[in-house]
Design a protein around this motif. Structure first.
Motif, PDB file in Angstrom:
ATOM      1  N   ARG A 282       0.840  -1.199   0.000  1.00 42.32           N
ATOM      2  CA  ARG A 282       0.000   0.000   0.000  1.00 42.32           C
ATOM      3  C   ARG A 282       0.880   1.256   0.000  1.00 42.32           C
ATOM      4  O   ARG A 282       2.068   1.180   0.345  1.00 42.32           O
ATOM      5  N   PRO A 283       0.332   2.412  -0.342  1.00 46.06           N
ATOM      6  CA  PRO A 283       1.155   3.626  -0.403  1.00 46.06           C
ATOM      7  C   PRO A 283       1.938   3.921   0.878  1.00 46.06           C
ATOM      8  O   PRO A 283       3.086   4.375   0.821  1.00 46.06           O
ATOM      9  N   LEU A 284       1.337   3.638   2.045  1.00 50.10           N
ATOM     10  CA  LEU A 284       2.019   3.916   3.315  1.00 50.10           C
ATOM     11  C   LEU A 284       2.641   2.664   3.927  1.00 50.10           C
ATOM     12  O   LEU A 284       3.004   2.667   5.103  1.00 50.10           O
ATOM     13  N   GLY A 285       2.782   1.611   3.141  1.00 54.49           N
ATOM     14  CA  GLY A 285       3.484   0.430   3.632  1.00 54.49           C
ATOM     15  C   GLY A 285       2.669  -0.840   3.538  1.00 54.49           C
ATOM     16  O   GLY A 285       1.430  -0.816   3.462  1.00 54.49           O
ATOM     17  N   HIS A 286       3.360  -1.961   3.569  1.00 55.12           N
ATOM     18  CA  HIS A 286       2.733  -3.268   3.391  1.00 55.12           C
ATOM     19  C   HIS A 286       1.616  -3.501   4.410  1.00 55.12           C
ATOM     20  O   HIS A 286       1.765  -3.276   5.597  1.00 55.12           O
ATOM     21  N   MET A 287       0.481  -3.996   3.901  1.00 60.35           N
ATOM     22  CA  MET A 287      -0.656  -4.337   4.740  1.00 60.35           C
ATOM     23  C   MET A 287      -1.547  -5.274   3.948  1.00 60.35           C
ATOM     24  O   MET A 287      -1.952  -4.950   2.829  1.00 60.35           O
ATOM     25  N   THR A 288      -1.845  -6.459   4.520  1.00 62.43           N
ATOM     26  CA  THR A 288      -2.711  -7.406   3.837  1.00 62.43           C
ATOM     27  C   THR A 288      -4.126  -6.866   3.737  1.00 62.43           C
ATOM     28  O   THR A 288      -4.768  -6.946   2.687  1.00 62.43           O
ATOM     29  N   LEU A 289      -4.625  -6.293   4.819  1.00 61.89           N
ATOM     30  CA  LEU A 289      -5.954  -5.677   4.799  1.00 61.89           C
ATOM     31  C   LEU A 289      -5.946  -4.448   3.900  1.00 61.89           C
ATOM     32  O   LEU A 289      -4.925  -3.759   3.786  1.00 61.89           O
ATOM     33  N   GLU A 290      -7.082  -4.166   3.279  1.00 65.36           N
ATOM     34  CA  GLU A 290      -7.165  -3.012   2.394  1.00 65.36           C
ATOM     35  C   GLU A 290      -7.227  -1.725   3.214  1.00 65.36           C
ATOM     36  O   GLU A 290      -8.256  -1.368   3.791  1.00 65.36           O
ATOM     37  N   THR A 291      -6.103  -1.037   3.280  1.00 67.23           N
ATOM     38  CA  THR A 291      -5.992   0.250   3.953  1.00 67.23           C
ATOM     39  C   THR A 291      -5.084   1.123   3.084  1.00 67.23           C
ATOM     40  O   THR A 291      -4.665   0.710   2.006  1.00 67.23           O
ATOM     41  N   LEU A 292      -4.748   2.293   3.575  1.00 65.18           N
ATOM     42  CA  LEU A 292      -3.761   3.123   2.880  1.00 65.18           C
ATOM     43  C   LEU A 292      -2.341   2.669   3.162  1.00 65.18           C
ATOM     44  O   LEU A 292      -1.402   3.159   2.548  1.00 65.18           O
ATOM     45  N   GLY A 293      -2.180   1.723   4.095  1.00 67.64           N
ATOM     46  CA  GLY A 293      -0.858   1.190   4.423  1.00 67.64           C
ATOM     47  C   GLY A 293      -0.606   1.225   5.914  1.00 67.64           C
ATOM     48  O   GLY A 293      -1.267   1.931   6.669  1.00 67.64           O
ATOM     49  N   PHE A 294       0.388   0.438   6.343  1.00 67.11           N
ATOM     50  CA  PHE A 294       0.654   0.311   7.775  1.00 67.11           C
ATOM     51  C   PHE A 294       1.178   1.607   8.380  1.00 67.11           C
ATOM     52  O   PHE A 294       0.789   1.996   9.474  1.00 67.11           O
TER      53      PHE A 294
END
Length: 344
Positions: A282-294
């Protein structure tokens, strides 16, 4: 020197031992090349806040060594006889990916030798205490998977596990511990897990207003970001402005908001120019859940986690502040090392 030059030099000094000093030299020029990828108007404010944040949460080899020495001497962990505790302790080497545990074991062994005259190869004389080392707990999936498998297949009927890490994100730790406890109960074994850390960071969704990770307060008025968010199945949780976090990592909330906005825009841009990135990057870092990022900004001397914003670590055609060693690269190195050692 100008304020910009001072900041470049200060950041370079903070991160000088990153990956054993492998950053392009001179390091201030490396930092300059990275920050020039942002709009000119925000380059100086980004440098100001990154300088402040990294002084708080960049863990040099010496900082990590200090933490380990402190853990070795912590009476609450070891009891009255620390030397006997470490003699009896069993060090787990069970990590399913990456080199972080292997590297931490080597550094721990070095510090243990300096303290007591023996390394981890001289430990393991007891049968009930186990040590799991890592540099950080982010989403919690790594430690969860490692310990779930160990509990099911290798743990004795009665065991005490100490998870020792540098940075612990509260949501990831809670998730990992919950899942590990489920496996312990299903196994019928008695396994007690205790968590130790140098710093704990708030990342739980329910506490977004006081989070220590990057959670934007608004979606930037940027066409690419607006399109990225519109394509998400679930709209992102935004934090309320006003609190830069519980751990005191950021200089103030306005500066944190600046990083959130600029790193989100950069992350969306990076995803456009690096089409081979997986959807979980994700734009703010790896995250399996759909978010903007970790959104974690923790970096250690040995690597940058992929849970950090893409602007920190993604390579070509972006220029990274922290060139990152990936788990795939680590696996290849291990394969060739095993071949050279005749282990195949």
């Amino acid at each position: 020197m100008s304020q910009r030059d001072d900041l470049l030099a200060s950041i370079a000094n903070t991160i000088q031992d990153y990956r054993d000093g492998s950053l392009p030299q001179p390091i201030p020029a490396h930092v300059e090349r990275w920050v020039q990828q942002f709009d000119a108007a925000v380059q100086l404010p980004i440098l100001q806040e990154i300088d402040h944040v990294l002084k708080n949460i960049y863990f040099s080899k010496e900082k990590v060594s200090q933490f380990i020495r402190g853990a070795i001497r912590t009476q609450k962990l070891t009891g009255d006889n620390a030397q006997q505790f470490w003699c009896n302790a069993n060090f787990l080497d069970i990590q399913g990916g990456g080199d972080s545990q292997t590297d931490m074991l080597a550094l721990f062994s070095e510090q243990l030798t300096g303290e007591f005259g023996f390394g981890i190869d001289g430990c393991g004389r007891g049968s009930g205490v186990f040590i799991y080392l890592d540099d950080g707990i982010f989403t919690g999936n790594r430690v969860r998977r490692d310990l779930e498998g160990w509990v099911r297949d290798h743990a004795p009927a009665l065991a005490k596990v100490h998870v020792i890490c540098i940075a612990q994100h509260s949501g990831g730790q809670y998730y990992a511990n919950t899942k590990i406890q489920e496996v312990i109960r299903a196994s019928g074994k008695s396994v007690d897990v205790t968590w130790w850390h140098a710093i704990v960071l708030e990342d739980r969704r329910a506490y977004s207003a006081s989070s220590d990770v990057l959670r934007p307060t608004v979606i930037p008025n940027d066409p690419a970001v607006q399109a990225y968010v519109a394509a998400m199945q679930y709209q992102p949780t935004l934090r309320a402005a006003g609190n830069p976090g519980t751990a005191g990592l950021f200089s103030n909330d306005a500066a944190k908001i600046l990083l959130e906005q600029e790193f989100l825009k950069a992350g969306v841009h990076i995803r456009q120019i690096c089409p081979n990135l997986s959807v979980t990057q994700r734009p703010l870092g790896h995250m399996t859940l759909e978010t903007l990022g970790f959104g974690s900004l923790i970096v250690t001397y040995r690597n940058c986690p992929n849970n950090a914003p893409l602007a920190f670590w993604v390579d070509e055609p972006w220029y990274p502040l922290f060139p990152r060693t990936t788990n795939a690269q680590t696996a290849v190195r291990r394969m060739f090392a095993n071949l050279a050692a005749g282990d195949f």
